[in-house]
Design a protein around this motif. Structure first.
Motif, PDB file in Angstrom:
ATOM      1  N   GLY A 234      -5.994  -7.632  47.217  1.00  0.00           N
ATOM      2  CA  GLY A 234      -4.568  -7.349  47.134  1.00  0.00           C
ATOM      3  C   GLY A 234      -4.002  -7.586  45.745  1.00  0.00           C
ATOM      4  N   GLU A 235      -4.423  -8.678  45.119  1.00  0.00           N
ATOM      5  CA  GLU A 235      -3.950  -8.967  43.761  1.00  0.00           C
ATOM      6  C   GLU A 235      -4.405  -7.890  42.784  1.00  0.00           C
ATOM      7  OE1 GLU A 235      -3.846 -13.885  43.985  1.00  0.00           O
ATOM      8  OE2 GLU A 235      -5.449 -12.869  42.877  1.00  0.00           O
ATOM      9  N   ALA A 236      -5.667  -7.510  42.901  1.00  0.00           N
ATOM     10  CA  ALA A 236      -6.212  -6.472  42.013  1.00  0.00           C
ATOM     11  C   ALA A 236      -5.448  -5.162  42.210  1.00  0.00           C
ATOM     12  CB  ALA A 236      -7.704  -6.263  42.289  1.00  0.00           C
ATOM     13  N   TYR A 237      -5.149  -4.866  43.454  1.00  0.00           N
ATOM     14  CA  TYR A 237      -4.416  -3.631  43.773  1.00  0.00           C
ATOM     15  C   TYR A 237      -2.999  -3.669  43.216  1.00  0.00           C
ATOM     16  CZ  TYR A 237      -2.129  -0.083  46.713  1.00  0.00           C
ATOM     17  OH  TYR A 237      -1.397   0.994  47.166  1.00  0.00           O
TER      18      TYR A 237
ATOM     19  N   GLU B  65     -14.300 -20.648  49.103  1.00  0.00           N
ATOM     20  CA  GLU B  65     -13.153 -20.642  50.018  1.00  0.00           C
ATOM     21  C   GLU B  65     -12.132 -19.553  49.676  1.00  0.00           C
ATOM     22  OE1 GLU B  65     -12.574 -23.637  46.790  1.00  0.00           O
ATOM     23  OE2 GLU B  65     -14.165 -23.015  48.153  1.00  0.00           O
ATOM     24  N   ASP B  66     -12.369 -18.806  48.586  1.00  0.00           N
ATOM     25  CA  ASP B  66     -11.434 -17.742  48.219  1.00  0.00           C
ATOM     26  C   ASP B  66     -11.508 -16.583  49.194  1.00  0.00           C
ATOM     27  OD1 ASP B  66     -10.253 -18.925  46.013  1.00  0.00           O
ATOM     28  OD2 ASP B  66     -11.868 -18.294  44.668  1.00  0.00           O
ATOM     29  N   LYS B  67     -10.353 -15.937  49.398  1.00  0.00           N
ATOM     30  CA  LYS B  67     -10.268 -14.854  50.376  1.00  0.00           C
ATOM     31  C   LYS B  67     -10.400 -13.495  49.689  1.00  0.00           C
ATOM     32  CE  LYS B  67      -7.588 -16.238  54.381  1.00  0.00           C
ATOM     33  NZ  LYS B  67      -7.882 -17.636  54.571  1.00  0.00           N
ATOM     34  N   THR B  68     -11.279 -12.661  50.230  1.00  0.00           N
ATOM     35  CA  THR B  68     -11.437 -11.304  49.670  1.00  0.00           C
ATOM     36  C   THR B  68     -10.140 -10.516  49.799  1.00  0.00           C
ATOM     37  OG1 THR B  68     -12.366 -10.670  51.791  1.00  0.00           O
ATOM     38  CG2 THR B  68     -13.923 -11.037  50.004  1.00  0.00           C
TER      39      THR B  68
ATOM     40  N   VAL C  31      -2.288  -3.607  54.968  1.00  0.00           N
ATOM     41  CA  VAL C  31      -2.796  -3.850  56.325  1.00  0.00           C
ATOM     42  C   VAL C  31      -4.320  -3.830  56.334  1.00  0.00           C
ATOM     43  CG1 VAL C  31      -2.964  -2.871  58.656  1.00  0.00           C
ATOM     44  CG2 VAL C  31      -0.742  -2.963  57.500  1.00  0.00           C
ATOM     45  N   ALA C  32      -4.879  -2.849  55.637  1.00  0.00           N
ATOM     46  CA  ALA C  32      -6.347  -2.721  55.595  1.00  0.00           C
ATOM     47  C   ALA C  32      -6.977  -3.937  54.903  1.00  0.00           C
ATOM     48  CB  ALA C  32      -6.739  -1.431  54.884  1.00  0.00           C
ATOM     49  N   PHE C  33      -6.372  -4.387  53.800  1.00  0.00           N
ATOM     50  CA  PHE C  33      -6.941  -5.522  53.072  1.00  0.00           C
ATOM     51  C   PHE C  33      -7.072  -6.749  53.974  1.00  0.00           C
ATOM     52  CE2 PHE C  33      -4.899  -3.816  48.898  1.00  0.00           C
ATOM     53  CZ  PHE C  33      -5.835  -2.805  48.873  1.00  0.00           C
ATOM     54  N   HIS C  34      -6.114  -6.882  54.899  1.00  0.00           N
ATOM     55  CA  HIS C  34      -6.113  -8.051  55.766  1.00  0.00           C
ATOM     56  C   HIS C  34      -7.329  -8.163  56.660  1.00  0.00           C
ATOM     57  CE1 HIS C  34      -2.719 -10.618  55.171  1.00  0.00           C
ATOM     58  NE2 HIS C  34      -2.001  -9.549  54.848  1.00  0.00           N
ATOM     59  N   VAL C  35      -7.947  -7.026  56.968  1.00  0.00           N
ATOM     60  CA  VAL C  35      -9.119  -7.105  57.850  1.00  0.00           C
ATOM     61  C   VAL C  35     -10.433  -7.050  57.070  1.00  0.00           C
ATOM     62  CG1 VAL C  35      -7.852  -6.143  59.794  1.00  0.00           C
ATOM     63  CG2 VAL C  35      -9.195  -4.619  58.348  1.00  0.00           C
ATOM     64  N   LEU C  36     -10.349  -7.183  55.757  1.00  0.00           N
ATOM     65  CA  LEU C  36     -11.595  -7.264  54.985  1.00  0.00           C
ATOM     66  C   LEU C  36     -12.400  -8.471  55.449  1.00  0.00           C
ATOM     67  CD1 LEU C  36     -10.644  -6.583  51.239  1.00  0.00           C
ATOM     68  CD2 LEU C  36     -12.239  -5.273  52.650  1.00  0.00           C
TER      69      LEU C  36
ATOM     70  N   ASN D 242     -17.329   2.529  53.914  1.00  0.00           N
ATOM     71  CA  ASN D 242     -17.548   2.962  55.295  1.00  0.00           C
ATOM     72  C   ASN D 242     -18.253   1.894  56.129  1.00  0.00           C
ATOM     73  OD1 ASN D 242     -16.279   5.410  54.921  1.00  0.00           O
ATOM     74  ND2 ASN D 242     -18.169   6.479  54.367  1.00  0.00           N
ATOM     75  N   CYS D 243     -19.017   1.023  55.466  1.00  0.00           N
ATOM     76  CA  CYS D 243     -19.682  -0.078  56.174  1.00  0.00           C
ATOM     77  C   CYS D 243     -18.674  -1.134  56.623  1.00  0.00           C
ATOM     78  CB  CYS D 243     -20.706  -0.764  55.274  1.00  0.00           C
ATOM     79  SG  CYS D 243     -22.108   0.255  54.848  1.00  0.00           S
ATOM     80  N   LEU D 244     -17.492  -1.126  56.025  1.00  0.00           N
ATOM     81  CA  LEU D 244     -16.521  -2.190  56.306  1.00  0.00           C
ATOM     82  C   LEU D 244     -15.662  -1.898  57.531  1.00  0.00           C
ATOM     83  CD1 LEU D 244     -15.297  -3.070  52.694  1.00  0.00           C
ATOM     84  CD2 LEU D 244     -17.047  -4.222  54.051  1.00  0.00           C
ATOM     85  N   GLY D 245     -15.727  -0.674  58.041  1.00  0.00           N
ATOM     86  CA  GLY D 245     -14.989  -0.379  59.262  1.00  0.00           C
ATOM     87  C   GLY D 245     -14.060   0.808  59.134  1.00  0.00           C
ATOM     88  N   SER D 246     -13.647   1.322  60.305  1.00  0.00           N
ATOM     89  CA  SER D 246     -12.911   2.590  60.328  1.00  0.00           C
ATOM     90  C   SER D 246     -11.480   2.460  59.820  1.00  0.00           C
ATOM     91  CB  SER D 246     -12.903   3.155  61.749  1.00  0.00           C
ATOM     92  OG  SER D 246     -12.430   2.174  62.640  1.00  0.00           O
ATOM     93  N   ILE D 247     -10.976   1.218  59.714  1.00  0.00           N
ATOM     94  CA  ILE D 247      -9.612   1.054  59.221  1.00  0.00           C
ATOM     95  C   ILE D 247      -9.486   1.497  57.765  1.00  0.00           C
ATOM     96  CG2 ILE D 247      -9.867  -1.350  58.502  1.00  0.00           C
ATOM     97  CD1 ILE D 247      -6.946  -1.730  59.672  1.00  0.00           C
ATOM     98  N   PHE D 248     -10.643   1.583  57.081  1.00  0.00           N
ATOM     99  CA  PHE D 248     -10.627   2.042  55.698  1.00  0.00           C
ATOM    100  C   PHE D 248     -10.805   3.550  55.586  1.00  0.00           C
ATOM    101  CE2 PHE D 248     -11.956  -2.368  55.740  1.00  0.00           C
ATOM    102  CZ  PHE D 248     -11.048  -2.921  54.858  1.00  0.00           C
ATOM    103  N   GLY D 249     -10.819   4.190  56.766  1.00  0.00           N
ATOM    104  CA  GLY D 249     -11.058   5.639  56.813  1.00  0.00           C
ATOM    105  C   GLY D 249     -10.101   6.452  55.962  1.00  0.00           C
ATOM    106  N   PHE D 250      -8.818   6.075  55.961  1.00  0.00           N
ATOM    107  CA  PHE D 250      -7.856   6.875  55.190  1.00  0.00           C
ATOM    108  C   PHE D 250      -8.118   6.768  53.690  1.00  0.00           C
ATOM    109  CE2 PHE D 250      -4.599   4.029  53.260  1.00  0.00           C
ATOM    110  CZ  PHE D 250      -5.046   2.816  53.748  1.00  0.00           C
ATOM    111  N   ILE D 251      -8.708   5.666  53.284  1.00  0.00           N
ATOM    112  CA  ILE D 251      -9.034   5.501  51.866  1.00  0.00           C
ATOM    113  C   ILE D 251     -10.289   6.303  51.520  1.00  0.00           C
ATOM    114  CG2 ILE D 251      -9.601   3.855  50.053  1.00  0.00           C
ATOM    115  CD1 ILE D 251      -8.146   1.693  51.728  1.00  0.00           C
ATOM    116  N   SER D 252     -11.324   6.145  52.348  1.00  0.00           N
ATOM    117  CA  SER D 252     -12.573   6.828  52.025  1.00  0.00           C
ATOM    118  C   SER D 252     -12.413   8.341  52.157  1.00  0.00           C
ATOM    119  CB  SER D 252     -13.731   6.283  52.859  1.00  0.00           C
ATOM    120  OG  SER D 252     -13.814   6.886  54.103  1.00  0.00           O
ATOM    121  N   LYS D 253     -11.518   8.778  53.054  1.00  0.00           N
ATOM    122  CA  LYS D 253     -11.258  10.204  53.202  1.00  0.00           C
ATOM    123  C   LYS D 253     -10.651  10.792  51.931  1.00  0.00           C
ATOM    124  CE  LYS D 253      -9.657  12.638  57.308  1.00  0.00           C
ATOM    125  NZ  LYS D 253      -8.632  12.438  58.372  1.00  0.00           N
TER     126      LYS D 253
END
Ligand code: 1Q0
Length: 215
Positions: free
Chosen positions: A140-143, A132-135, A161-166, A45-56
């Motif tokens: 995405g790889e882990a998923y 320099e690694d991207k979260t 889409v959500a992973f992209h705004v991490l 939830n600290c990461l932003g509302s775009i993750f709302g569908f996951i946290s819900k």
């Protein structure tokens, strides 16, 4: 306390709950398991509302388990082991197709258990990553290696889409609220074996009882 304080999150807290998860006889304490997920959802939830569908979705599963824990048969839900035994003995699980037990503890926890594998893979990547690694890539790889196989196309798409705004690695480490990067890495090193053990014990238990494909 202000809203910012309530949101205050610390990875240490999650680590502590996962430590408490394993009982002396190596069973998984359901209350602490649920608390661990609550901490993770707080983080999300600290990461932003775009993750709302996951946290819900995760929250709704937590609520189902809490309902069992607080229900009249709550004592049967002390550990994942006792839950499995109780629900199977009392025929409280839809084993082959969805029916009247869509909120069984067994099928609900299985969804979180599969997500725990994602977490394991993601945190291990995070731990061994360099600056320099991207979260988004690690996530995405882990998923793709775990949870995605259980998700239909639209969810995989939305997750991508959500992973992209991490946030990037530095900001991500910041939210973990542990201290400098070396300390985050050290704490991840401490957390990994705990999370893996909880995962492995649950996986074995579910495999033993043929529960890994619950609808
Ligand atoms: C950091 C980014 C987080 C990304 C989380 C990856 C998981 C993406 C999954 C998105 C799917 C959610 C939509 C609903 C799916 C359901 O259909 C599915 C199946 O349930 P059902 O009832 O339809 O059969 N549900 C699930 O698969 C459960 C998914 C639960 C995901 C819970 C993720 C919680 C994430 C916590 C963030 C942890 C951040 C890691 C860093 C920790 C450092 C302290």
């Amino acid at each position: 306390a202000g809203a910012s304080e309530q949101q205050k999150f610390s990875f240490q807290e999650i680590l502590d709950t996962f430590k408490l998860c394993l009982t002396d006889s190596k069973e998984v304490d359901l209350q602490h398991y649920v608390d661990g997920w609550r901490g993770l959802i707080k983080f999300l939830n600290c990461l932003g509302s775009i993750f709302g569908f996951i946290s819900k979705d995760a929250s709704s599963k937590i609520l189902i388990l809490v309902g069992h824990l607080k229900g009249e048969n709550g004592s049967q839900y002390a550990t994942i082991q006792s839950m499995v035994k109780y629900e199977l003995e009392k025929d409280l699980v839809d084993v082959t197709k969805r029916g009247i037990h869509q909120e069984s503890g067994c099928r609900t926890l299985l969804r979180l258990h599969r997500a725990l594998r994602w977490l394991e893979l993601f945190l291990e990547r995070l731990r061994t990553s360099s600056e320099e690694d991207k979260t988004s890539v690690m996530c995405g790889e882990a998923y793709n290696e775990s949870l995605s196989q259980y998700h239909p196309w639209v969810i995989r798409k939305a997750a991508g889409v959500a992973f992209h705004v991490l946030p990037g690695r530095p900001a991500f480490f910041e939210v973990m609220n542990v201290g400098p990067p070396e300390q985050v890495v050290a704490m991840l090193g401490e957390a990994m074996p705990l999370i893996s053990e909880v995962y492995d014990i649950t996986e074995k238990l579910y495999a033993q009882h043929n529960l890994l494909d619950l609808p």
